[in-house]
Motif scaffolding. Structure first.
Motif: not given
Length: 367
Positions: A23, A127, A130-131, A155, A157-158
């Motif tokens: 990510s 996104f 990363e999630a 979490t 930043s997500t």
């Protein structure tokens, strides 16, 4: 835990790490795409002059059309009376400037808009990656992935990027936030993987509670949205200074003008920051109440003046003062923006400073 299950969890942790680093790579591509949007969206002095002349001609034509007779009333005996179109006058709030919003980072250009769309697509892809990394981390520890600062950071930043994408999906004018958001997300993830990383592990008994899902999730969401409000306040200060200089007859530099003239007006940024902070403040109030209830279950007292509790309350007071001041006419504008940034600084200190430098009952979460 069986050796097979332990191996599976370890593999999931490695997958999570791989996804977080992936990510970051995609966010980096999005960062350069946002840079390209601002760069190619910048118009030359000749282009800006031509656009201004075109706008002036269109305004003059619109004014001429508006002044033309448009209403006819037939009277008795077949006579026709011609009435002029009524003029509509709009007034801004006291002390506000009648300044329109800028065209955005793309500058109203086709090429700038193309790079902007690429940047948004890459941001959305980053996104999702990363999630997925956050979910893999949760599966590796079989709990909510918020047991330490590393998990909280990824979490956070997500959720911040997710909130930004939701605002875009709702057709809100927030594309100007993309470059700042991606830059700070890369900074957040860089700090997380470099200094805050902690191996997957189980929580201490006091944290094994459903309140972990309620209290910490709302804290993360509030912090992410407060961040967006703070970004709006920072840009408001720059844009307001720019408008004030123009109003005083000053001539800002070419680069400064090229950037700031494409942002929303100072009034729009001020309103945006206020609405964001006002919308999430009740949830921050709930976060503190939920934490107190959880403390009662875990430690047998609802409030003990632990450093984390104290600074959560200080942050609440700061935002409450901001909202009260913002609702008072004399505190709109720069004073309110400074107070909003102070409140967010309290939130940042509560996260980094209290967790790293101070000790208390929350210290077992580690870094």
């Amino acid at each position: 835990m069986t050796p097979l299950a332990a191996a599976a969890n370890e593999n999931l942790a490695e997958i999570s790490n791989y996804l977080i680093y992936s990510s970051m790579a995609v966010y980096t591509l999005a960062f350069f795409a946002h840079i390209a949007e601002w760069t190619f969206g910048s118009r030359s002095k000749v282009g800006r002059t031509a656009a201004a002349l075109t706008g002036a001609k269109e305004a003059a034509a619109a004014g001429a059309a508006a002044s033309a007779p448009t209403v006819q009333v037939r009277g008795k005996g077949g006579a026709t009376a011609v009435l002029d179109q009524p003029k509509v006058t709009t007034r801004s709030a006291s002390g506000a400037r009648d300044v329109p919003d800028g065209p955005g980072a793309a500058g109203g250009t086709v090429q700038g808009d193309l790079y902007g769309r690429i940047a948004i697509s890459l941001t959305a892809l980053a996104f999702l990656v990363e999630a997925a990394g956050v979910v893999a981390r949760a599966l590796s520890v079989q709990r909510a992935p918020w047991g330490n600062m590393y998990e909280f950071s990824i979490t956070f930043s997500t959720v911040a990027v997710g909130a930004y994408l939701v605002l875009l999906a709702l057709k809100k004018n927030v594309r100007w936030l993309g470059l700042i958001l991606v830059t700070t997300v890369l900074l957040d993830l860089g700090i997380a993987v470099t200094w805050l990383y902690t191996d997957s592990d189980q929580l201490v008994p006091a944290l094994h509670s459903y309140w972990l899902w309620i209290h910490v999730s709302t804290a993360i969401f509030c912090g992410a949205v407060f961040y967006i409000g703070a970004a709006g306040a920072v840009l408001y200060l720059f844009r307001d200074s720019y408008e004030s200089r123009l109003e005083a007859g000053g001539t800002p530099g070419r680069i400064r003008s090229s950037i700031l003239e494409r942002l929303p007006s100072a009034a729009s940024l001020d309103k945006f920051s206020y609405r964001i902070n006002a919308a999430v403040f009740p949830l921050w109030t709930f976060t503190i109440i939920a934490g107190a209830i959880w403390a009662g279950d875990a430690w047998g007292r609802y409030w003990g003046w632990d450093p984390k509790e104290v600074w959560s309350f200080v942050t609440w007071v700061a935002y409450a003062c901001y909202l009260h001041a913002r609702a008072t006419a004399g505190w709109k504008g720069r004073k309110a923006a400074y107070l909003a940034l102070f409140a967010f600084a309290c939130w940042i200190w509560n996260y980094y400073g209290v967790n790293i430098l101070l000790s208390g009952k929350h210290s077992y979460a580690g870094v």
